[in-house]
Design a protein around this motif. Structure first.
Motif, PDB file in Angstrom:
ATOM      1  N   ALA A 743       0.842  -1.201   0.000  1.00  0.00           N
ATOM      2  CA  ALA A 743       0.000   0.000   0.000  1.00  0.00           C
ATOM      3  C   ALA A 743       0.874   1.248   0.000  1.00  0.00           C
ATOM      4  O   ALA A 743       0.599   2.214  -0.702  1.00  0.00           O
ATOM      5  N   LEU A 813     -11.613  -4.915   3.715  1.00  0.00           N
ATOM      6  CA  LEU A 813     -10.448  -4.196   3.184  1.00  0.00           C
ATOM      7  C   LEU A 813     -10.076  -4.714   1.803  1.00  0.00           C
ATOM      8  O   LEU A 813      -9.736  -3.929   0.902  1.00  0.00           O
ATOM      9  N   ARG A 816     -12.438  -3.303  -0.766  1.00  0.00           N
ATOM     10  CA  ARG A 816     -12.190  -1.891  -1.027  1.00  0.00           C
ATOM     11  C   ARG A 816     -10.877  -1.701  -1.787  1.00  0.00           C
ATOM     12  O   ARG A 816     -10.780  -0.846  -2.665  1.00  0.00           O
ATOM     13  N   ALA A 817      -9.873  -2.520  -1.422  1.00  0.00           N
ATOM     14  CA  ALA A 817      -8.576  -2.398  -2.109  1.00  0.00           C
ATOM     15  C   ALA A 817      -8.736  -2.759  -3.581  1.00  0.00           C
ATOM     16  O   ALA A 817      -8.112  -2.165  -4.459  1.00  0.00           O
ATOM     17  N   ALA A 821      -8.859   1.408  -3.214  1.00  0.00           N
ATOM     18  CA  ALA A 821      -8.704   2.184  -1.987  1.00  0.00           C
ATOM     19  C   ALA A 821      -7.338   1.954  -1.351  1.00  0.00           C
ATOM     20  O   ALA A 821      -6.603   1.037  -1.724  1.00  0.00           O
ATOM     21  N   TYR A 822      -7.000   2.763  -0.389  1.00  0.00           N
ATOM     22  CA  TYR A 822      -5.836   2.656   0.501  1.00  0.00           C
ATOM     23  C   TYR A 822      -4.494   2.952  -0.140  1.00  0.00           C
ATOM     24  O   TYR A 822      -3.472   2.842   0.531  1.00  0.00           O
ATOM     25  N   ASP A 825      -4.006   6.593   1.108  1.00  0.00           N
ATOM     26  CA  ASP A 825      -4.054   6.664   2.566  1.00  0.00           C
ATOM     27  C   ASP A 825      -4.124   5.233   3.097  1.00  0.00           C
ATOM     28  O   ASP A 825      -5.178   4.608   3.092  1.00  0.00           O
ATOM     29  N   SER A 826      -2.988   4.712   3.547  1.00  0.00           N
ATOM     30  CA  SER A 826      -2.926   3.297   3.924  1.00  0.00           C
ATOM     31  C   SER A 826      -3.212   3.075   5.404  1.00  0.00           C
ATOM     32  O   SER A 826      -2.981   1.997   5.930  1.00  0.00           O
ATOM     33  N   ARG A 827      -3.738   4.106   6.088  1.00  0.00           N
ATOM     34  CA  ARG A 827      -3.857   3.976   7.542  1.00  0.00           C
ATOM     35  C   ARG A 827      -4.798   2.850   7.969  1.00  0.00           C
ATOM     36  O   ARG A 827      -4.543   2.155   8.942  1.00  0.00           O
ATOM     37  N   SER A 828      -5.888   2.645   7.200  1.00  0.00           N
ATOM     38  CA  SER A 828      -6.815   1.576   7.573  1.00  0.00           C
ATOM     39  C   SER A 828      -6.109   0.231   7.574  1.00  0.00           C
ATOM     40  O   SER A 828      -6.322  -0.602   8.469  1.00  0.00           O
ATOM     41  N   VAL A 829      -5.266  -0.003   6.569  1.00  0.00           N
ATOM     42  CA  VAL A 829      -4.522  -1.264   6.483  1.00  0.00           C
ATOM     43  C   VAL A 829      -3.575  -1.380   7.676  1.00  0.00           C
ATOM     44  O   VAL A 829      -3.448  -2.431   8.309  1.00  0.00           O
TER      45      VAL A 829
END
Lengths: 853, 86
Positions: A743, A813, A816-817, A821-822, A825-829
């Protein structure tokens, strides 16, 4: 309670401009019912908490009245208005409702409303989670209410001692529902603790160091820390109990080694900090109100704070003084007697600081002051009588008598007294209206007489045995006095409800600061405050509160009704009087702050809580992991499934919903400066999860020690399936690391593949575990076979539940990926990784403890 | 922060030490010696995962203390409760 329309506020505030800035969002006004279901604003949530908690006060109070009527005379079986089991239910439900559903939520109503204002924050760090805390709390209370109608609620006392807490002795479905209601309540508390701790450490205005934090906020900060760890231990106790009741494990069964003692350890490890969890906010209210109405900063402020910090730490090292009459050894009793005497010392300092503040100041006897002053007197009596109970030898005599009942009511309801003072104190701020001072004072007079008439005779009649309605006939006059006092105390609240309800609509308009010498920041904004609290960015950089103009909103200049007592400030800073306005030139992020206004509305916290409610309601009739036969069982099973669908659906909806929390400029953030709010929140949550698993592993170690450590064989005869699962989990941790690396390198397919691999490995872990369990079941081992099997299945089962929760997130995740996504902004991962690695670490200890050793 | 190579090396170490734990059990050591070795290995693995995979090593120390407080609370409960039986 409030029906504050913006127009009226403007009029109420002497016509100065009020910035009700809704940013054009679809956010209904306070007069709309819809507003209260979707709101995430801390002030709305605070009001919801206060109103709901007062409802539970009335419910718990009516139960207390029933008990006092029954106790008017010593009764035999079948005499009086309550049947024996009904009496037991009233006693238990009264205790549980008052401690959990009234006291803490009442205090956290104020915390929600006042703390962000005192911090200089626009809202809490996670507004939707704050709304979620409230709705979980409300639904947990409704679930408790339902338990009365399922054959009867829990009847084993508020301490829920084993083995009375297992179905052998409390077989009603409602008893299980009450336990599940507590589980839901603890979920609410945990979410709330994480939110408050993140907010209070990360979102203080510039210059507002912890040392300068107002005392009410200090007490809430310490309360939230204690809640985080104490309620995690309670959650462990409750999950084990739920499992004993619903799945048939045998932790607390009579035949399990030291099962009853295990419960007392788990419960009181939570229970003693809980005493301070409910009392500290009251202490904070006392400190604030004392300062305001004596016109003097609290004496020895620094030492007062230090004493509170000490108590918060020590509170986790005194729990066995509740267990002096159990079979714990004498050495440990002595040790805990010493720590108990030790914890009374900081309280002495606090009491003397409050008394000395009165001596050095000039007291104004308003209603809030009368209540907190009364609370101080009551707390002194409650504290001194508690010292008796802390001495091992005296406790042998006093344990299980009305001395204990009288003592903790003086402490707990003494705390309530201060909180009622807080309600009067902040009422003008919340509603923009003044209450009636005469009725307030009348309320205090009746309340104080009723309180002492109710509880003081119980000291005199201390030889009455606790929890039963029969006692020596010569004690009857004292109990009759107490019953009369109970009605006086209860009815005094009618004066309050009448006063506040009427004043909320037709009271005199309240100025920004109706209290001379009140210096905390909530008094520097209008009553009630605008939706986003401050017209500019609050800062304390020059030692007092100033607002940096963001250039959008007209600043409020120094007002004629402003406070004049700036010289006597709360901390090292003055939070009022000089509402200076500074140009925004030196404010680098000022432009960023209002690009898109913060959101204030989400329905999903409500829906999610309703779903969780249905799941637990559906599970309540389980016994030995099976639903009852027939239509009823099918209805309950359907409820569970429906609730599960609603819960999952609303989680996903919440994840996808575009929601902007309050944008803030990092001011004081010790000790988490420079770490993202989300990451701090995740770590705080994980710290509580450490204690949850600690409780489970502690229960396992404790039971094994009681059983004889080396005589205990691991349940799986073969460690290889466990080893394979260790390999799988370690590999999945590695793939999560790779996902984050991908990510950060903006490598989409690397991210999707790694996350997908994690998901597949997690499924592999569960399949392998399923096969292993299947094998064990075939060998005739079941959760209820013995306590060895119980600890194995439940502890590894809790871990598996964590894996399943992780997989749900991993799936989300991955999807979404897949859609890109991410990468920005990779913070969720990253945050998911923190959780997943934690689950991995837990397994690193479960594997040797349950498979090898 | 950390290269993928180091992550891989840590993964291999974790994998091997899990295997060692089971081998220790079959090595015929005395129970409490084996107990000590196995628990120390578990703790070492946990520290590796926390320090590198959860990158606590590269975060402000306050996060480590935070988890440490939780750990102390859990240990206090476990040890004091078990001691009270003796």
């Amino acid at each position: 309670m409030t029906d504050a329309s913006p127009e009226r506020d403007a009029a109420a505030d002497g016509g100065h401009e009020v910035a009700h800035d809704d940013h054009g969002h679809d956010f209904p006004g306070t007069g709309s019912i819809k507003r209260w279901f979707v709101t995430t604003n801390h002030k709305d949530v605070g009001i919801l908490y206060i109103v709901t908690s007062l409802f539970f006060l009335v419910l718990g109070g009516v139960l207390a009245w029933l008990m006092r009527i029954q106790l008017f005379a010593p009764r035999g079986l079948g005499e009086g208005i309550l049947a024996p089991v009904a009496y037991n239910q009233a006693v238990s439900a009264h205790g549980l409702l008052m401690v959990f559903w009234f006291l803490s939520p009442f205090a956290f109503g104020f915390a929600n409303y006042v703390v962000p204002l005192q911090l200089g924050a626009k809202d809490l760090a996670f507004p939707r989670l704050n709304a979620l805390s409230y709705w979980l709390y409300l639904f947990s209370g409704i679930l408790f209410g339902v338990s009365f109608f399922q054959g009867g609620t829990f009847s084993g006392g508020w301490t829920m001692y084993a083995p009375l807490n297992v179905p052998t002795f409390t077989p009603d479905v409602g008893a299980s529902t009450a336990v599940l209601a507590l589980v839901l309540f603890v979920a609410s508390v945990t979410v709330s603790s994480v939110n408050f701790l993140t907010t209070m450490h990360r979102m203080r205005a510039e210059g507002l160091t912890l040392r300068n934090l107002p005392l009410f906020s200090w007490t809430i900060l310490l309360t939230a820390w204690m809640m985080l760890f104490a309620f995690a231990a309670l959650l462990a106790a409750l999950l084990v109990l739920s499992s004993d009741r619903l799945l048939g494990t045998t932790y607390f069964a009579m035949e399990s080694p030291a099962g009853a003692l295990l419960w007392t350890h788990l419960f009181w490890f939570f229970g003693h900090p809980e005493v301070y969890i409910v009392f500290f906010p009251a202490l904070g209210v006392m400190a604030e109100v004392f300062q305001t109405f004596t016109g003097r900063r609290i004496v020895g402020r620094k030492w007062f704070i230090l004493a509170m910090v000490l108590v918060a730490i020590q509170s986790f090292a005194v729990w066995m003084h509740h267990m002096f009459l159990t079979s714990i050894n004498l050495q440990v009793k002595t040790l805990f007697m010493i720590t108990t005497i030790g914890i009374s010392l900081p309280f002495d300092l606090m009491v003397f600081a409050l008394i000395y503040t009165m001596l050095k100041g000039k007291i104004r006897f308003t209603t809030p002051f009368l209540f907190v002053f009364g609370a101080l007197l009551l707390f002194i009596i409650g504290g001194i009588t508690g010292v008796f109970l802390g001495a091992v030898v005296l406790d042998y005599e006093f344990r299980g008598t009305y001395w204990v009942v009288a003592h903790f009511h003086y402490v707990m309801v003494g705390g309530v007294t201060a909180l009622v003072g807080g309600l009067y104190y902040w009422f003008p701020k919340m509603t923009g209206r003044m209450y009636d001072e005469f009725l307030g004072k009348l309320h205090f007079a009746v309340y104080f007489v009723g309180f002492n008439l109710l509880y003081f005779p119980l000291f005199v009649a201390w030889e009455t045995p606790r929890r039963v309605f029969d006692y020596a006939p010569e004690l009857a006059p004292w109990h009759q006095l107490a019953t009369v006092g109970g009605f006086v105390l209860g009815l005094s609240f009618l004066i309050m409800f009448y006063n506040l309800f009427k004043s909320a609509f037709v009271g005199d308009p309240a100025p920004d600061n109706p209290w001379e010498y009140a210096t905390t920041a909530e008094w520097a904004v209008s009553s009630p405050p605008p939706l986003e609290n401050f017209d500019g960015t609050p800062t304390y950089r020059n030692g007092h509160l100033e607002f940096l103009d963001t250039g959008e909103v007209a600043p409020t200049e120094g007002r004629s009704d402003g406070p004049t007592g700036a010289a006597v400030s709360d901390g090292g800073v003055t939070a009022s009087a000089t509402t200076a306005v500074t140009a925004d030139a030196e404010l680098p992020t000022a432009e960023v702050t209002e690009v898109e206004g913060p959101s204030h509305a989400s329905i999903w916290p409500f829906v999610l809580s309703a779903g969780a409610f249905l799941v637990l309601l559906g599970l309540s009739p389980l016994q030995d992991a099976a639903f009852p036969e027939g239509m009823v069982g099918a209805a309950y099973a359907t409820t569970t499934v429906a609730g599960g669908v609603v819960t999952l659906g609303s989680l996903v909806a919440m994840g996808l919903e575009p929601f902007h929390g309050p944008v803030f400029e990092e001011g004081e953030a010790w000790p988490f400066a420079g770490i993202d709010n989300g990451k701090v929140g995740m770590w705080i949550f994980l710290a509580s999860d450490v204690v949850l698993f600690g409780g489970f592993l502690g229960a396992y170690v404790f039971t094994r020690v009681a059983f004889g450590w080396t005589g205990w064989e691991p349940i799986p005869s073969d460690p290889i399936p466990g080893l394979v699962n260790t390999y799988i989990l370690l590999t999945s941790s590695f793939t999560v690391v790779l996902a984050l690396v991908a990510a950060e390198k903006k490598h989409k397919w690397g991210l999707v593949t790694s996350l997908g691999a994690t998901f597949v490995l997690g499924i592999g872990f569960l399949v392998n575990k399923g096969l292993e369990w299947q094998h064990l079941f075939h060998e005739g081992l079941w959760l209820s076979t013995n306590v060895r099997a119980s600890t194995f299945f439940l502890t590894t089962g809790l871990h598996a539940a964590h894996v399943i929760a992780g997989l749900v997130i991993a799936l989300y995740l991955t999807a979404r990926a897949w859609r890109g996504a991410y990468l920005e902004d990779s913070r969720s991962v990253e945050y998911f990784g923190l959780y997943w690695h934690f689950v991995d670490i837990v397994w690193l200890f479960l594997f040797p403890l349950f498979y090898i050793l | 922060m950390v290269s993928t190579k180091l992550y891989t090396a840590i993964y291999v170490v974790l994998f091997v030490s899990a295997t060692v734990q089971v081998l220790v059990e079959f090595a015929g050591l005395s129970y409490w010696l084996a107990f000590g070795v196995i628990m120390v290995l578990s703790a070492a693995k946990a520290v590796l995962v926390a320090a590198y995979f959860q990158h606590l090593r590269f975060e402000p120390r306050s996060l480590t203390y935070l988890v440490g407080i939780g750990l102390v609370a859990a240990l206090a409960l476990t040890l004091a409760a078990s001691y009270s039986l003796l």
